[in-house]
Design a protein around this motif. Sequence first.
Motif, PDB file in Angstrom:
ATOM      1  N   ARG A   1      77.471 -36.522  87.311  1.00 16.56           N
ATOM      2  CA  ARG A   1      76.391 -36.523  86.016  1.00 16.56           C
ATOM      3  C   ARG A   1      77.649 -35.984  84.970  1.00 16.56           C
ATOM      4  O   ARG A   1      78.766 -35.490  85.227  1.00 16.56           O
ATOM      5  CB  ARG A   1      75.576 -35.505  86.193  1.00 16.56           C
ATOM      6  N   ALA A   2      76.838 -35.939  83.911  1.00 17.34           N
ATOM      7  CA  ALA A   2      77.713 -35.659  82.585  1.00 17.34           C
ATOM      8  C   ALA A   2      78.137 -34.147  82.751  1.00 17.34           C
ATOM      9  O   ALA A   2      79.371 -33.705  82.412  1.00 17.34           O
ATOM     10  CB  ALA A   2      77.062 -35.739  81.469  1.00 17.34           C
ATOM     11  N   ARG A   3      77.293 -33.166  83.425  1.00 14.84           N
ATOM     12  CA  ARG A   3      77.758 -31.800  83.613  1.00 14.84           C
ATOM     13  C   ARG A   3      78.807 -31.644  84.409  1.00 14.84           C
ATOM     14  O   ARG A   3      79.478 -30.435  84.377  1.00 14.84           O
ATOM     15  CB  ARG A   3      76.558 -31.154  84.098  1.00 14.84           C
ATOM     16  N   ASP A   4      79.556 -32.580  85.368  1.00 10.72           N
ATOM     17  CA  ASP A   4      80.576 -32.509  86.194  1.00 10.72           C
ATOM     18  C   ASP A   4      81.490 -32.628  85.573  1.00 10.72           C
ATOM     19  O   ASP A   4      82.754 -32.288  86.073  1.00 10.72           O
ATOM     20  CB  ASP A   4      80.236 -33.388  87.426  1.00 10.72           C
TER      21      ASP A   4
ATOM     22  N   THR B   1      75.511 -30.220  98.347  1.00  7.71           N
ATOM     23  CA  THR B   1      74.690 -29.266  97.378  1.00  7.71           C
ATOM     24  C   THR B   1      74.162 -29.878  96.271  1.00  7.71           C
ATOM     25  O   THR B   1      74.730 -31.143  96.114  1.00  7.71           O
ATOM     26  CB  THR B   1      75.759 -28.064  97.164  1.00  7.71           C
ATOM     27  N   GLY B   2      73.384 -29.376  95.461  1.00  7.98           N
ATOM     28  CA  GLY B   2      73.093 -29.965  94.570  1.00  7.98           C
ATOM     29  C   GLY B   2      71.778 -29.200  93.723  1.00  7.98           C
ATOM     30  O   GLY B   2      71.605 -28.018  94.143  1.00  7.98           O
TER      31      GLY B   2
ATOM     32  N   LYS C   1      74.477 -40.291  78.421  1.00  9.98           N
ATOM     33  CA  LYS C   1      74.829 -38.812  77.930  1.00  9.98           C
ATOM     34  C   LYS C   1      76.265 -38.561  78.249  1.00  9.98           C
ATOM     35  O   LYS C   1      76.579 -37.174  77.853  1.00  9.98           O
ATOM     36  CB  LYS C   1      73.980 -38.175  79.337  1.00  9.98           C
ATOM     37  N   PHE C   2      77.233 -39.399  78.061  1.00 13.66           N
ATOM     38  CA  PHE C   2      78.473 -39.033  78.385  1.00 13.66           C
ATOM     39  C   PHE C   2      79.452 -38.885  77.010  1.00 13.66           C
ATOM     40  O   PHE C   2      80.393 -38.380  77.132  1.00 13.66           O
ATOM     41  CB  PHE C   2      79.459 -39.708  79.344  1.00 13.66           C
TER      42      PHE C   2
ATOM     43  N   ASN D   1      73.344 -40.300  84.790  1.00 12.97           N
ATOM     44  CA  ASN D   1      73.406 -39.941  83.189  1.00 12.97           C
ATOM     45  C   ASN D   1      73.868 -41.001  82.395  1.00 12.97           C
ATOM     46  O   ASN D   1      74.263 -41.027  81.437  1.00 12.97           O
ATOM     47  CB  ASN D   1      74.215 -38.549  82.865  1.00 12.97           C
ATOM     48  N   GLY D   2      73.448 -42.446  82.820  1.00 10.12           N
ATOM     49  CA  GLY D   2      73.876 -43.380  82.156  1.00 10.12           C
ATOM     50  C   GLY D   2      74.696 -44.584  82.912  1.00 10.12           C
ATOM     51  O   GLY D   2      75.224 -44.119  84.092  1.00 10.12           O
TER      52      GLY D   2
END
Length: 486
Positions: A258-261, A9-10, A293-294, A239-240
């Motif tokens: 990613r940062a959102r996770d 999923t993504g 981005k973290f 994200n970096g």
Amino acid sequence: MMGRRGFVTGAAGIFAAPGLSFGPGQTERVLRGTLPPGAPDYVYVPVEVPRGVREIRVSYAYERPPVPPGTQGNALDIGIFDERGTEPGGRGFRGWSGGARSEFFLRADDATPGYLPGPVRAGTWHIALGPYTVAPEGLAYTVTVRLAYGPSGRTPRPVYPPERAAGRGRAWYRGDCHVHSVYSDGRRTPAEVAAAAREAGLDFLNTSEHNTHAAHRAWEGLWGDDLLILTGEEVTTRNGHVIAVGVDPGTFVDWRYRARDNRFGHVARAVRRAGGLVVPAHPHATCIGCNWKFGFADADVVEVWNGPYTPDDEVTLADWDSTLATGRRWVPAMGASDAHREPQKVGEPQTVVLADDLSREAILAGLRAGRSYVAESAAVSLAFSAAGGRGAHAGIGERLAVPSGTPVTVRLEVTGAPGCAVRFVTDQGVLHTVPLPASGTGTVEWTTTPAYAAYVRAEVRHPATVPGLPGALAAFTNPVFLGDGT
């Protein structure tokens, strides 16, 4: 024939990746597919590996159609997980080459650089495809899997670098914590990297291949009394990038988030449990996925200077400087070459750290404490300190705890920087600039108070090439903090 389908999923929702299975005695299967724009970051292609396989070999190709200016074209990374699965943490991880290779193999006694040798056991393996960027018409790919049957060989016991070199006792040691070899997307062999490190005057080196720890075992015979080799990884997320510096040999650090996770804090703690440092790399780099981005709450050190000095580094330096004013929870800075191939130079720049000896523990302690400066080469040396009050003295990364009105003299000694100028930087900005003698060797002093300057750090700059902008760095120090910290 087609086998299982893997589901991920993504951003594009549920995406089905067709798989491959092998009939009795079959040695080759080919899979063709197309990944749509907005495909998930990682697509896992299941491969049913039968019993009796000695070697698995994977090759792949993909279309690269022309795209309009300003639109990203196709770029597809690749790696593999064995029958133990693809779960976070990498228990089944067997290697990653990103986009650096079009083919790789694994067997018990050997593997392509970037991949881990070991038995090819029966079960469901997964080829990991990473669509880094996808053109508007999609990313058409072909994956070929070849199997060789026969008795499995013996997997050699890995030989890892020792944690200590001879050293010079408590001294300033020069190192490069961000370099690449053929074990990811570099062009130098480990032997060539080690030779370049010695030529650059380095005392220590950290292995930092993209998304693989396979190189940890590749340095046998390359260390010595004069060169400490630390083991790490460049954790390359969408994200970096972050350098895991000096982790226990054999440590895999996952990158699939990613940062959102909200997983980076967990990963950072895992790096520290493995004895390493968490170092965001080139935070303001402009390549796709490179910009950090973290945040820096989980960072131990930040890579402020990456390779030859550029405007990206100038932005990162200013950003880092803006975090120093309180002096309470500060993140030290370092520099590294990020060298991949000629003409990029290992050790340009290099971090010079004050350590009790040339050991993993001592080097990491010095970096973590900020007892370090960054120099463009071994030709440049600095000595920076502050003194005031009744004989109080502090060095780089330390605090001079004297009352706010106490006169404080900061002193910088420089060698090896011809044509350069010294700048003293405080929480108010650049407050004192002095050109060095033509020889590039000299001593500069400046007197202030903790009331006027919360910290002082030193920069050595080349002459400006663009009017109104500072010249490129030749060296800079971590700060000395002034006052009692209240």
